[in-house]
Design an enzyme around this catalytic site. Structure first.
Site, PDB file in Angstrom:
ATOM      1  N   LEU A 145      23.384   3.845 -23.999  1.00  0.00           N
ATOM      2  CA  LEU A 145      23.732   5.266 -23.866  1.00  0.00           C
ATOM      3  C   LEU A 145      22.593   6.046 -23.228  1.00  0.00           C
ATOM      4  O   LEU A 145      21.427   5.646 -23.312  1.00  0.00           O
ATOM      5  CB  LEU A 145      24.086   5.867 -25.231  1.00  0.00           C
ATOM      6  CG  LEU A 145      23.010   6.034 -26.298  1.00  0.00           C
ATOM      7  CD1 LEU A 145      22.139   7.257 -26.058  1.00  0.00           C
ATOM      8  CD2 LEU A 145      23.659   6.136 -27.664  1.00  0.00           C
ATOM      9  N   GLU A 147      20.612   9.755 -23.015  1.00  0.00           N
ATOM     10  CA  GLU A 147      20.451  11.021 -23.720  1.00  0.00           C
ATOM     11  C   GLU A 147      21.175  12.094 -22.913  1.00  0.00           C
ATOM     12  O   GLU A 147      21.225  12.028 -21.688  1.00  0.00           O
ATOM     13  CB  GLU A 147      18.967  11.368 -23.847  1.00  0.00           C
ATOM     14  CG  GLU A 147      18.259  10.430 -24.785  1.00  0.00           C
ATOM     15  CD  GLU A 147      16.790  10.772 -24.947  1.00  0.00           C
ATOM     16  OE1 GLU A 147      16.430  11.959 -24.905  1.00  0.00           O
ATOM     17  OE2 GLU A 147      16.007   9.841 -25.116  1.00  0.00           O
ATOM     18  N   CYS A 267      12.644   5.952 -22.063  1.00  0.00           N
ATOM     19  CA  CYS A 267      13.140   4.580 -21.852  1.00  0.00           C
ATOM     20  C   CYS A 267      12.629   3.927 -20.572  1.00  0.00           C
ATOM     21  O   CYS A 267      11.982   2.884 -20.634  1.00  0.00           O
ATOM     22  CB  CYS A 267      14.665   4.595 -21.855  1.00  0.00           C
ATOM     23  SG  CYS A 267      15.318   5.296 -23.369  1.00  0.00           S
TER      24      CYS A 267
HETATM   25  C1  UGA Z   1      18.352   5.438 -19.725  1.00  0.00           C
HETATM   26  C2  UGA Z   1      19.523   4.570 -19.240  1.00  0.00           C
HETATM   27  O1  UGA Z   1      20.246   5.246 -18.214  1.00  0.00           O
HETATM   28  C3  UGA Z   1      20.460   4.246 -20.393  1.00  0.00           C
HETATM   29  O2  UGA Z   1      21.487   3.367 -19.938  1.00  0.00           O
HETATM   30  C4  UGA Z   1      19.656   3.568 -21.518  1.00  0.00           C
HETATM   31  O3  UGA Z   1      20.464   3.291 -22.652  1.00  0.00           O
HETATM   32  C5  UGA Z   1      18.518   4.490 -21.929  1.00  0.00           C
HETATM   33  O4  UGA Z   1      17.686   4.768 -20.785  1.00  0.00           O
HETATM   34  C6  UGA Z   1      17.717   3.771 -22.988  1.00  0.00           C
HETATM   35  O5  UGA Z   1      17.118   2.721 -22.689  1.00  0.00           O
HETATM   36  O6  UGA Z   1      17.767   4.182 -24.155  1.00  0.00           O
HETATM   37  P1  UGA Z   1      18.029   8.029 -20.324  1.00  0.00           P
HETATM   38  O7  UGA Z   1      16.574   7.695 -20.368  1.00  0.00           O
HETATM   39  O8  UGA Z   1      18.636   8.804 -21.439  1.00  0.00           O
HETATM   40  O9  UGA Z   1      18.898   6.670 -20.189  1.00  0.00           O
HETATM   41  O10 UGA Z   1      18.288   8.897 -19.000  1.00  0.00           O
HETATM   42  P2  UGA Z   1      18.792   8.617 -17.509  1.00  0.00           P
HETATM   43  O11 UGA Z   1      19.989   9.440 -17.250  1.00  0.00           O
HETATM   44  O12 UGA Z   1      18.882   7.181 -17.205  1.00  0.00           O
HETATM   45  O13 UGA Z   1      17.586   9.239 -16.669  1.00  0.00           O
HETATM   46  C7  UGA Z   1      16.282   8.668 -16.696  1.00  0.00           C
HETATM   47  C8  UGA Z   1      15.371   9.372 -15.723  1.00  0.00           C
HETATM   48  O14 UGA Z   1      15.740   9.083 -14.378  1.00  0.00           O
HETATM   49  C9  UGA Z   1      15.399  10.909 -15.846  1.00  0.00           C
HETATM   50  O15 UGA Z   1      14.078  11.401 -15.752  1.00  0.00           O
HETATM   51  C10 UGA Z   1      16.223  11.349 -14.652  1.00  0.00           C
HETATM   52  O16 UGA Z   1      15.882  12.629 -14.208  1.00  0.00           O
HETATM   53  C11 UGA Z   1      15.831  10.290 -13.627  1.00  0.00           C
HETATM   54  N1  UGA Z   1      16.836  10.101 -12.555  1.00  0.00           N
HETATM   55  C12 UGA Z   1      18.082   9.651 -12.859  1.00  0.00           C
HETATM   56  C13 UGA Z   1      16.469  10.325 -11.237  1.00  0.00           C
HETATM   57  O17 UGA Z   1      15.329  10.714 -10.939  1.00  0.00           O
HETATM   58  N2  UGA Z   1      17.404  10.109 -10.255  1.00  0.00           N
HETATM   59  C14 UGA Z   1      18.657   9.653 -10.523  1.00  0.00           C
HETATM   60  O18 UGA Z   1      19.443   9.473  -9.571  1.00  0.00           O
HETATM   61  C15 UGA Z   1      19.001   9.427 -11.865  1.00  0.00           C
END
Ligand code: UGA
Length: 442
Positions: A145, A147, A267
């Protein structure tokens, strides 16, 4: 689990948190979670961890979902997992014999091999308490999942992964996940046609590796598009157009191709570091993962360079950080880019004002000398520059004319998420700099 029909007790060693949850207070910001708890009333209970012995006696399945923060050398710190496993062992030793084995499921993100480690620790706990061989089985069930969309991702996951070498554990988890896999629970949230969720069964090590590989791949995908973005700036291309054109290829996919100041959170940074640490343990080099992390760190520095390009010295300049949590719809500041950027700005003598709709107060405690506010326009007032760090709706929806009227020259907006309408901002008299938007050159 409670919402889809199971009876669930959540144990925590933080009594204040338990007391709050009993009164329906969710200890962090997560859209929809409070409603889900309310809808699960009667099947969902909260208790202190002193009730572990009772739980071990009564439950069929016990999930370990404790934190595995990053240790000093980058590897995952398993002390919380170890404490829980030993305590479970002691509790099992003191329990009457079970008819069916207790299924211990590891939800925490742990390095490959940890499931065996957990088994050993449970057995150590049993031995310490002078108990006989107790019946338990171990499985790995990694969590995917995100956040900010945790409720949706839990009820409508892309897949459920279970790793175990035990038939009993597999059967217990298959039964437990049936309402989700078959999408047979009642929901008024999602009008999409119900499609069965893949239930992936594998061995323990592979399940643990799936979790790390998934996060490392997504982090690498973002670093990849960020590298392309930097090239776009040089050659005059627009990374948003490029990502759209590339992402339409099914083999690539359009998600996680948003360029900007890079990935953060609790994460990706931790899991990429832990995977690299695992590789080091085996004396194996990971040039691709090393590069993904290095590119990510460079993106943060690019924010500062972009500010310096137009403000020159940052000494005494007022800089607004728009958004402080690591991404929208969460108040989580762990691994938040805002913290690194604020640290760099501080050391360069800038005056920082930070806006965030939910994380402002917590950020003020973490960042020295930050003025934290709850109104984006208050942050912009008198600012020489603003950095879009987190693309909250309130930030995306900024009124360019109002922003321009409040800011001080050169009225620079560094859009670390490519979230704003560059043309509208420029028309309002703001100086706009995005990431990988080649037309910035002129
Ligand atoms: C991430 C994974 O997406 C989940 O599948 C996983 O369960 C989780 O880690 C975990 O290991 O618990 P999360 O850290 O909540 O989820 O957030 P994401 O939506 O993945 O974003 C992570 C980072 O990447 C954020 O800083 C976001 O701004 C950045 N991001 C995301 C980008 O810079 N570009 C994108 O296109 C997408």
């Amino acid at each position: 689990m409670a919402y889809v029909g199971h009876t669930v007790t959540c144990l925590d060693n933080n009594q204040e948190r338990v007391a709050g949850l009993r009164e329906g207070r969710v200890p962090f910001y997560e859209p929809g979670l409070k409603e889900l708890i309310v809808r699960s009333a009667g099947r969902l209970h909260f208790a202190g961890s002193e009730r572990l012995a009772e739980a071990v006696r009564e439950v069929d399945v016990l999930f370990v979902a404790v934190g595995t923060p990053q240790g000093g050398d980058g590897s995952a710190d398993l002390s919380n997992v170890a404490d829980v496993a030993r305590a479970m062992g002691c509790a099992l030793a003191g329990s009457p014999p079970r008819e069916f084995p207790l299924v211990v499921v590891n939800k925490s993100t742990v390095p490959v091999g940890s499931a065996y480690y957990v088994s050993t620790l449970i057995n150590d706990g049993i031995d310490d308490a002078g108990g006989e061989d107790a019946k338990f089985r171990v499985a790995s069930n990694p969590e995917f999942l995100r956040e900010g969309s945790a409720v949706h991702d839990s009820l409508f996951p892309d897949r459920v992964v279970v790793g175990t070498d035990s038939r009993e554990a597999l059967d217990a988890l298959r039964t437990l996940y049936t309402p989700i896999v078959e999408q047979s629970f009642p929901t008024e949230w999602d009008p999409r046609p119900k499609v069965a969720v893949p239930f992936v069964t594998t061995d323990l090590a592979s399940a643990e590796m799936i979790k790390y590989a998934a996060n490392a791949f997504l982090a690498t995908k973002i670093s990849f598009i960020n590298e392309v973005a930097n090239l776009c700036e040089l050659v005059g291309a627009d990374v948003s157009e490029v990502a759209y054109g590339v992402g339409l290829d099914d083999r690539v996919g359009s998600r996680f191709l948003s360029a900007g100041l890079g990935w953060g959170g609790s994460c990706f940074p931790k899991d990429v570091a832990a995977l690299r640490a695992t590789a080091r343990k085996y004396e194996y080099e990971t040039p691709l993962l090393d590069a993904a992390a290095a590119v990510n760190e460079r993106q943060r520095r690019r924010v500062i360079h972009k500010l310096q390009q137009d403000l020159h010295s940052l000494e005494g300049k007022r800089v607004a950080l728009l958004g402080l949590s690591f991404k929208p719809n969460t108040d989580d500041l762990r691994g938040a880019p805002s913290l690194t950027i604020a640290g760099a700005l501080n050391s360069l003598g800038a005056r920082i004002v930070g806006y965030d709709p939910v994380a402002a107060k917590a950020a003020a405690k973490l960042v020295p000398d930050i003025q934290a506010v709850l109104d984006p326009y208050e942050a912009l007032e008198g600012a020489h520059a603003a950095v879009v760090v987190t693309e909250w709706e309130e930030v995306r929806g900024l009124d360019p004319l109002k922003a321009a009227s409040l800011m001080r020259d050169p009225k620079l907006i560094v859009d670390g998420r490519n979230a704003l309408d560059a043309a509208a901002l420029r028309e309002a008299g703001l100086l706009y700099r995005g990431f990988g938007r080649g037309y910035d050159k002129g």
